[in-house]
Design a protein around this motif. Structure first.
Motif, PDB file in Angstrom:
ATOM      1  N   MET A  80       0.857  -1.189   0.000  1.00 41.14           N
ATOM      2  CA  MET A  80       0.000   0.000   0.000  1.00 41.14           C
ATOM      3  C   MET A  80       0.900   1.249   0.000  1.00 41.14           C
ATOM      4  O   MET A  80       1.711   1.428   0.897  1.00 41.14           O
ATOM      5  CB  MET A  80      -0.916  -0.011   1.232  1.00 41.14           C
ATOM      6  N   ASP A  81       0.760   2.075  -1.052  1.00 37.03           N
ATOM      7  CA  ASP A  81       1.635   3.236  -1.223  1.00 37.03           C
ATOM      8  C   ASP A  81       0.917   4.509  -0.783  1.00 37.03           C
ATOM      9  O   ASP A  81      -0.083   4.916  -1.378  1.00 37.03           O
ATOM     10  CB  ASP A  81       2.054   3.350  -2.689  1.00 37.03           C
ATOM     11  N   PHE A  82       1.436   5.153   0.266  1.00 36.04           N
ATOM     12  CA  PHE A  82       0.825   6.377   0.782  1.00 36.04           C
ATOM     13  C   PHE A  82       1.505   7.636   0.235  1.00 36.04           C
ATOM     14  O   PHE A  82       0.968   8.729   0.391  1.00 36.04           O
ATOM     15  CB  PHE A  82       0.913   6.406   2.318  1.00 36.04           C
ATOM     16  N   GLU A  83       2.675   7.493  -0.382  1.00 34.10           N
ATOM     17  CA  GLU A  83       3.467   8.652  -0.785  1.00 34.10           C
ATOM     18  C   GLU A  83       2.741   9.622  -1.732  1.00 34.10           C
ATOM     19  O   GLU A  83       2.937  10.832  -1.640  1.00 34.10           O
ATOM     20  CB  GLU A  83       4.785   8.210  -1.414  1.00 34.10           C
ATOM     21  N   PRO A  84       1.902   9.129  -2.671  1.00 36.43           N
ATOM     22  CA  PRO A  84       1.225  10.077  -3.568  1.00 36.43           C
ATOM     23  C   PRO A  84       0.352  11.097  -2.828  1.00 36.43           C
ATOM     24  O   PRO A  84       0.001  12.133  -3.404  1.00 36.43           O
ATOM     25  CB  PRO A  84       0.375   9.165  -4.468  1.00 36.43           C
ATOM     26  N   TYR A  85       0.008  10.809  -1.591  1.00 35.31           N
ATOM     27  CA  TYR A  85      -0.876  11.695  -0.833  1.00 35.31           C
ATOM     28  C   TYR A  85      -0.103  12.649   0.095  1.00 35.31           C
ATOM     29  O   TYR A  85      -0.713  13.496   0.749  1.00 35.31           O
ATOM     30  CB  TYR A  85      -1.855  10.867   0.016  1.00 35.31           C
ATOM     31  N   ARG A  86       1.215  12.509   0.141  1.00 36.79           N
ATOM     32  CA  ARG A  86       1.989  13.276   1.124  1.00 36.79           C
ATOM     33  C   ARG A  86       1.818  14.789   0.948  1.00 36.79           C
ATOM     34  O   ARG A  86       1.588  15.521   1.915  1.00 36.79           O
ATOM     35  CB  ARG A  86       3.468  12.912   1.058  1.00 36.79           C
ATOM     36  N   GLY A  87       1.935  15.291  -0.278  1.00 31.27           N
ATOM     37  CA  GLY A  87       1.862  16.727  -0.508  1.00 31.27           C
ATOM     38  C   GLY A  87       0.558  17.334  -0.036  1.00 31.27           C
ATOM     39  O   GLY A  87       0.545  18.349   0.670  1.00 31.27           O
ATOM     40  N   GLU A  88      -0.564  16.721  -0.422  1.00 31.93           N
ATOM     41  CA  GLU A  88      -1.853  17.291  -0.024  1.00 31.93           C
ATOM     42  C   GLU A  88      -2.091  17.138   1.471  1.00 31.93           C
ATOM     43  O   GLU A  88      -2.747  17.983   2.093  1.00 31.93           O
ATOM     44  CB  GLU A  88      -2.999  16.677  -0.830  1.00 31.93           C
ATOM     45  N   LEU A  89      -1.552  16.090   2.075  1.00 35.85           N
ATOM     46  CA  LEU A  89      -1.694  15.921   3.527  1.00 35.85           C
ATOM     47  C   LEU A  89      -0.881  16.976   4.281  1.00 35.85           C
ATOM     48  O   LEU A  89      -1.330  17.495   5.311  1.00 35.85           O
ATOM     49  CB  LEU A  89      -1.259  14.524   3.944  1.00 35.85           C
ATOM     50  N   VAL A  90       0.319  17.306   3.779  1.00 37.88           N
ATOM     51  CA  VAL A  90       1.108  18.361   4.412  1.00 37.88           C
ATOM     52  C   VAL A  90       0.359  19.693   4.334  1.00 37.88           C
ATOM     53  O   VAL A  90       0.300  20.453   5.309  1.00 37.88           O
ATOM     54  CB  VAL A  90       2.508  18.483   3.766  1.00 37.88           C
ATOM     55  N   ALA A  91      -0.239  19.973   3.161  1.00 44.60           N
ATOM     56  CA  ALA A  91      -1.006  21.212   3.015  1.00 44.60           C
ATOM     57  C   ALA A  91      -2.201  21.229   3.972  1.00 44.60           C
ATOM     58  O   ALA A  91      -2.526  22.264   4.564  1.00 44.60           O
ATOM     59  CB  ALA A  91      -1.482  21.368   1.569  1.00 44.60           C
ATOM     60  N   TYR A  92      -2.848  20.087   4.144  1.00 44.88           N
ATOM     61  CA  TYR A  92      -3.987  19.992   5.067  1.00 44.88           C
ATOM     62  C   TYR A  92      -3.540  20.250   6.505  1.00 44.88           C
ATOM     63  O   TYR A  92      -4.137  21.072   7.219  1.00 44.88           O
ATOM     64  CB  TYR A  92      -4.624  18.607   4.949  1.00 44.88           C
ATOM     65  N   CYS A  93      -2.485  19.568   6.925  1.00 49.67           N
ATOM     66  CA  CYS A  93      -2.004  19.757   8.296  1.00 49.67           C
ATOM     67  C   CYS A  93      -1.482  21.171   8.502  1.00 49.67           C
ATOM     68  O   CYS A  93      -1.606  21.729   9.598  1.00 49.67           O
ATOM     69  CB  CYS A  93      -0.928  18.726   8.628  1.00 49.67           C
ATOM     70  N   TYR A  94      -0.927  21.766   7.453  1.00 51.07           N
ATOM     71  CA  TYR A  94      -0.489  23.168   7.556  1.00 51.07           C
ATOM     72  C   TYR A  94      -1.678  24.085   7.807  1.00 51.07           C
ATOM     73  O   TYR A  94      -1.624  24.983   8.654  1.00 51.07           O
ATOM     74  CB  TYR A  94       0.246  23.590   6.284  1.00 51.07           C
TER      75      TYR A  94
END
Length: 303
Positions: A1-15
């Motif tokens: 299960m690859d989570f990396e494609p979601y990292r950018g949008e998750l960082v923006a969300y947490c920001y």
């Protein structure tokens, strides 16, 4: 299960939730770790991987926000200063809002990352903040958000209404012109030329009448082209002339890295300025002097 494609949008969300890029990165790492450990319990028939990750990230953010003071900008703490010569005393005890380094992630210009909007969102209670971002920005359904927050769709819709009302005075961020707009680029280029020439009258001509200048971690801020100009005159008297500026973007807005002449030769990094251009003029400039901000933007210390 690859989570990396979601990292950018998750960082923006947490920001958006935390107001800190560095904390957002840490919380996304925590989210990924929790997801990896729970991967065997993931049920694809109940939610997509993206929805599941946002549920984990939301819980991580809400836990991190427990008992936390909000991250403001100086303009969110009180009235503007009327003394352009006031002492520039940093307030390091305040957890200041930080800018978002666009170049770190391939997200394009995003109106929902505007610094003024993120600053306004910090005033909302954390769960309202989560509802607003999940529903309005990320476009999850009320039912999906209810599942993510462990509540009901009715409660989600009620929280969304309260959040919208609280942010009504922020205005429509969709009306803010993008940084690659030709008119915006022209304004920024004229601002850079005036700044590098230490031409205060030319700078003032580029400002709206009610232009705001603020400089975290200094809690002072100024409103109006007159005080803006008087303060800039003071800066050039204190730091000298012959500055150099570099273009970049932050929070989907034009940004400038300002380098002051170094007595030893060359120029050294002084500030990162996040600029709002409205109607062909500069209406807001948030000037950051935090080394942690410089690090997030990978800015060279000297040029």
């Amino acid at each position: 299960m690859d989570f990396e494609p979601y990292r950018g949008e998750l960082v923006a969300y947490c920001y958006r939730m935390l107001g800190s890029y560095h904390e957002a990165e840490d919380l996304v790492q925590e989210t990924m770790l929790r997801a990896w450990k729970a991967r065997d319990r993931y049920d694809s028939t109940r939610a997509s991987v993206r929805t599941w990750l946002y549920r984990i990230a939301t819980n991580v953010c809400l836990t991190a926000l427990e008992g936390r003071a909000r991250r403001p900008l100086p303009s969110g703490l009180g009235a503007p200063s009327e003394d352009p010569g006031a002492p520039l005393t940093p307030a390091f005890d305040i957890p200041w809002l930080q800018p978002f380094p666009d170049a770190r992630f391939d997200m394009g210009a995003r109106a929902d990352l505007r610094l003024a909007l993120v600053a306004a969102m910090q005033v909302l209670p954390p769960r309202q903040r989560a509802v607003l971002v999940l529903r309005e920005v990320l476009e999850f359904s009320a039912a999906e958000v209810a599942t993510q927050l462990g509540t009901t769709a009715t409660a989600v819709n009620s929280a969304l209404q309260r959040a919208r009302a609280a942010l009504a005075d922020v205005g429509d961020v969709g009306q803010v012109t993008e940084p690659d707009d030709p008119e915006v680029r022209a304004v920024i280029q004229r601002y850079v030329r005036a700044f590098e020439a230490a031409d205060v009258p030319a700078l003032v001509r580029l400002l709206t009448d009610e232009a705001v200048l603020e400089m975290p971690p200094v809690p002072l801020w100024y409103r109006g082209s007159r005080d803006y100009g008087l303060f800039m005159r003071r800066v050039f008297e204190m730091r000298g002339t012959g500055w150099r500026m570099r273009d970049l973007t932050a929070n989907g807005q034009p940004a400038l890295a300002a380098y002051v002449p170094d007595p030893g030769g060359g120029h050294r990094l002084h500030t990162l300025q996040v600029v709002t251009v409205t109607g062909g003029r500069v209406s807001h400039n948030v000037v950051f002097a935090d080394p942690g901000v410089f690090e997030a933007f990978d800015l060279p210390e000297k040029i």
